[in-house]
Design a protein around this motif. Structure first.
Motif, PDB file in Angstrom:
ATOM      1  N   SER A   1       0.839  -1.187   0.000  1.00  0.00           N
ATOM      2  CA  SER A   1       0.000   0.000   0.000  1.00  0.00           C
ATOM      3  C   SER A   1       0.876   1.240   0.000  1.00  0.00           C
ATOM      4  N   PRO A   2       0.323   2.411  -0.356  1.00  0.00           N
ATOM      5  CA  PRO A   2       1.122   3.641  -0.278  1.00  0.00           C
ATOM      6  C   PRO A   2       1.718   3.870   1.108  1.00  0.00           C
ATOM      7  N   GLU A   3       0.967   3.509   2.137  1.00  0.00           N
ATOM      8  CA  GLU A   3       1.469   3.693   3.504  1.00  0.00           C
ATOM      9  C   GLU A   3       2.656   2.759   3.767  1.00  0.00           C
ATOM     10  N   GLU A   4       2.548   1.520   3.284  1.00  0.00           N
ATOM     11  CA  GLU A   4       3.641   0.560   3.469  1.00  0.00           C
ATOM     12  C   GLU A   4       4.888   0.978   2.687  1.00  0.00           C
ATOM     13  N   LEU A   5       4.684   1.593   1.518  1.00  0.00           N
ATOM     14  CA  LEU A   5       5.821   2.060   0.729  1.00  0.00           C
ATOM     15  C   LEU A   5       6.641   3.094   1.485  1.00  0.00           C
ATOM     16  N   MET A   6       5.960   3.939   2.216  1.00  0.00           N
ATOM     17  CA  MET A   6       6.639   5.033   2.909  1.00  0.00           C
ATOM     18  C   MET A   6       7.100   4.656   4.318  1.00  0.00           C
ATOM     19  N   THR A   7       6.755   3.466   4.760  1.00  0.00           N
ATOM     20  CA  THR A   7       7.263   2.973   6.036  1.00  0.00           C
ATOM     21  C   THR A   7       8.619   2.325   5.792  1.00  0.00           C
ATOM     22  N   ASP A   8       9.627   2.796   6.455  1.00  0.00           N
ATOM     23  CA  ASP A   8      10.994   2.316   6.232  1.00  0.00           C
ATOM     24  C   ASP A   8      11.339   2.332   4.743  1.00  0.00           C
ATOM     25  N   PRO A   9      11.318   3.494   4.101  1.00  0.00           N
ATOM     26  CA  PRO A   9      11.544   3.578   2.654  1.00  0.00           C
ATOM     27  C   PRO A   9      12.912   3.099   2.213  1.00  0.00           C
ATOM     28  N   HIS A  10      13.879   3.044   3.149  1.00  0.00           N
ATOM     29  CA  HIS A  10      15.234   2.623   2.799  1.00  0.00           C
ATOM     30  C   HIS A  10      15.404   1.109   2.865  1.00  0.00           C
ATOM     31  N   ILE A  11      14.326   0.394   3.212  1.00  0.00           N
ATOM     32  CA  ILE A  11      14.371  -1.068   3.271  1.00  0.00           C
ATOM     33  C   ILE A  11      13.809  -1.626   1.966  1.00  0.00           C
ATOM     34  N   MET A  12      14.461  -2.643   1.415  1.00  0.00           N
ATOM     35  CA  MET A  12      13.999  -3.230   0.157  1.00  0.00           C
ATOM     36  C   MET A  12      12.672  -3.952   0.359  1.00  0.00           C
ATOM     37  N   ASP A  13      11.966  -4.161  -0.744  1.00  0.00           N
ATOM     38  CA  ASP A  13      10.770  -4.999  -0.751  1.00  0.00           C
ATOM     39  C   ASP A  13      11.242  -6.438  -0.913  1.00  0.00           C
ATOM     40  N   LEU A  14      11.341  -7.145   0.200  1.00  0.00           N
ATOM     41  CA  LEU A  14      11.943  -8.476   0.216  1.00  0.00           C
ATOM     42  C   LEU A  14      11.188  -9.449  -0.689  1.00  0.00           C
ATOM     43  N   ALA A  15       9.861  -9.349  -0.719  1.00  0.00           N
ATOM     44  CA  ALA A  15       9.084 -10.268  -1.552  1.00  0.00           C
ATOM     45  C   ALA A  15       9.437 -10.099  -3.027  1.00  0.00           C
ATOM     46  N   THR A  16       9.628  -8.855  -3.450  1.00  0.00           N
ATOM     47  CA  THR A  16       9.976  -8.596  -4.848  1.00  0.00           C
ATOM     48  C   THR A  16      11.367  -9.117  -5.173  1.00  0.00           C
ATOM     49  N   VAL A  17      12.344  -8.809  -4.341  1.00  0.00           N
ATOM     50  CA  VAL A  17      13.710  -9.250  -4.611  1.00  0.00           C
ATOM     51  C   VAL A  17      13.801 -10.780  -4.609  1.00  0.00           C
ATOM     52  N   SER A  18      13.086 -11.426  -3.702  1.00  0.00           N
ATOM     53  CA  SER A  18      13.067 -12.890  -3.659  1.00  0.00           C
ATOM     54  C   SER A  18      12.476 -13.467  -4.947  1.00  0.00           C
ATOM     55  N   TYR A  19      11.443 -12.821  -5.448  1.00  0.00           N
ATOM     56  CA  TYR A  19      10.821 -13.257  -6.698  1.00  0.00           C
ATOM     57  C   TYR A  19      11.806 -13.126  -7.851  1.00  0.00           C
ATOM     58  N   TRP A  20      12.505 -11.992  -7.912  1.00  0.00           N
ATOM     59  CA  TRP A  20      13.490 -11.799  -8.983  1.00  0.00           C
ATOM     60  C   TRP A  20      14.542 -12.897  -8.947  1.00  0.00           C
ATOM     61  N   VAL A  21      15.060 -13.195  -7.778  1.00  0.00           N
ATOM     62  CA  VAL A  21      16.075 -14.244  -7.649  1.00  0.00           C
ATOM     63  C   VAL A  21      15.536 -15.565  -8.171  1.00  0.00           C
ATOM     64  N   GLU A  22      14.308 -15.876  -7.829  1.00  0.00           N
ATOM     65  CA  GLU A  22      13.708 -17.136  -8.268  1.00  0.00           C
ATOM     66  C   GLU A  22      13.618 -17.229  -9.786  1.00  0.00           C
ATOM     67  N   ARG A  23      13.371 -16.110 -10.462  1.00  0.00           N
ATOM     68  CA  ARG A  23      13.227 -16.133 -11.920  1.00  0.00           C
ATOM     69  C   ARG A  23      14.569 -16.377 -12.634  1.00  0.00           C
ATOM     70  N   PHE A  24      15.654 -16.402 -11.884  1.00  0.00           N
ATOM     71  CA  PHE A  24      16.955 -16.733 -12.477  1.00  0.00           C
ATOM     72  C   PHE A  24      17.453 -18.102 -12.008  1.00  0.00           C
ATOM     73  N   HIS A  25      16.524 -18.942 -11.606  1.00  0.00           N
ATOM     74  CA  HIS A  25      16.855 -20.263 -11.077  1.00  0.00           C
ATOM     75  C   HIS A  25      17.746 -21.091 -12.009  1.00  0.00           C
TER      76      HIS A  25
END
Length: 287
Positions: free
Chosen positions: A191-215
């Motif tokens: 959500s927009p609120e979640e985006l602005m909470t700890d903005p310097h922290i990566m979106d772990l779910a997204t990065v994990s997904y990217w890694v998986e697509r290079f299996h």
């Protein structure tokens, strides 16, 4: 090799303002004198969330000769490096064809590649044609053998192909690529609120997904390293939230390591020296 991902939040249709923002981020970044490559997101200066050809039409740029390409040439000359930037292309053919594209220029301003997105996301389908030649894998000037992609390219084709086809990752393997670079406007489920909470922290779910697509790259053994550069945008457009989290990975002998990642809402230039040791191990082939 030293690479930089310029992550920022362009506003839809505000091309000049977005260019100024990109310039300001570069100016406040300690860009090394020996930088090799600066990579920008998908549709970097126009924004992404256009829902029709009519809506995006005022912002279409002629093949490798529009404002995005001119900017890339100027920046390449200034920093004496390669530059890749995403832009909405219209060909000079009759009839013209529209593509979601990236252009890559050399430090001397030579056009090295004009890549057309091969796998279209739903939003792209409202105005863009599929790239007719598939993914780009080939020599890219002094950068060597590179596979280029744009966002949806790393997903299964139209989300209907089998997950395990791994079309993009396998293309990199088949072409013996040591560098993979993907310009992105990758959405997230925050959500927009979640985006602005700890903005310097990566979106772990997204990065994990990217890694998986290079299996498939992770599954290889006794092979040289492959460097994966994922240059995403951040921010919001209309009701769409983007994941940010631009990431640079190294995959070698079944181990995925991360050099660094930006936060989900950071507007910043991520500079990584691929000759250095990555900071974190993300996963191994058995994980």
């Amino acid at each position: 090799m030293i690479v930089a991902c310029l992550q920022f939040s362009p506003e839809l249709g505000k091309v000049q303002e977005n260019i100024r923002k990109a310039d300001q981020i570069l100016q406040r970044t300690a860009i090394p004198a020996n930088i090799d490559w600066i990579i920008l997101p998908e549709l970097a200066f126009t924004g992404y969330d256009f829902h029709s050809l009519e809506e995006i039409k005022p912002f279409l740029e002629p093949t490798t000769s529009g404002i995005s390409t001119h900017w890339a040439i100027q920046v390449a000359a200034h920093y004496k490096c390669h530059v890749t930037v995403g832009y909405p292309e219209i060909t000079t053919t009759d009839p013209p064809v529209q593509y979601n594209s990236t252009v890559t220029v050399s430090p001397q301003g030579t056009i090295l590649a004009n890549y057309h997105k091969a796998f279209l996301y739903y939003t792209d389908e409202t105005w863009s044609a599929e790239g007719p030649t598939g993914f780009f894998s080939g020599p890219l000037g002094a950068l060597g053998q590179v596979t280029l992609g744009i966002c949806m390219d790393i997903n299964p084709y139209k989300f209907t192909a089998p997950w395990t086809d791994y079309e993009f990752a396998n293309a990199a393997i088949e072409n013996d690529t040591s560098i993979v670079c993907v310009s992105m406007a990758w959405l997230c489920h925050l959500s927009p609120e979640e985006l602005m909470t700890d903005p310097h922290i990566m979106d772990l779910a997204t990065v994990s997904y990217w890694v998986e697509r290079f299996h498939p790259l992770v599954g290889r053994s006794n092979s040289g390293p492959v460097y994966v550069i994922l240059a995403n945008r951040c921010g919001m457009e209309k009701a769409v939230c983007y994941a940010g989290s631009s990431t640079v990975l190294k995959i070698e002998n079944g181990v995925v390591s991360m050099y660094e990642t930006l936060g989900k809402s950071e507007e910043k230039c991520l500079v990584v020296d691929l000759n250095e040791r990555p900071k974190f191990q993300v996963r191994s082939a058995g994980a």
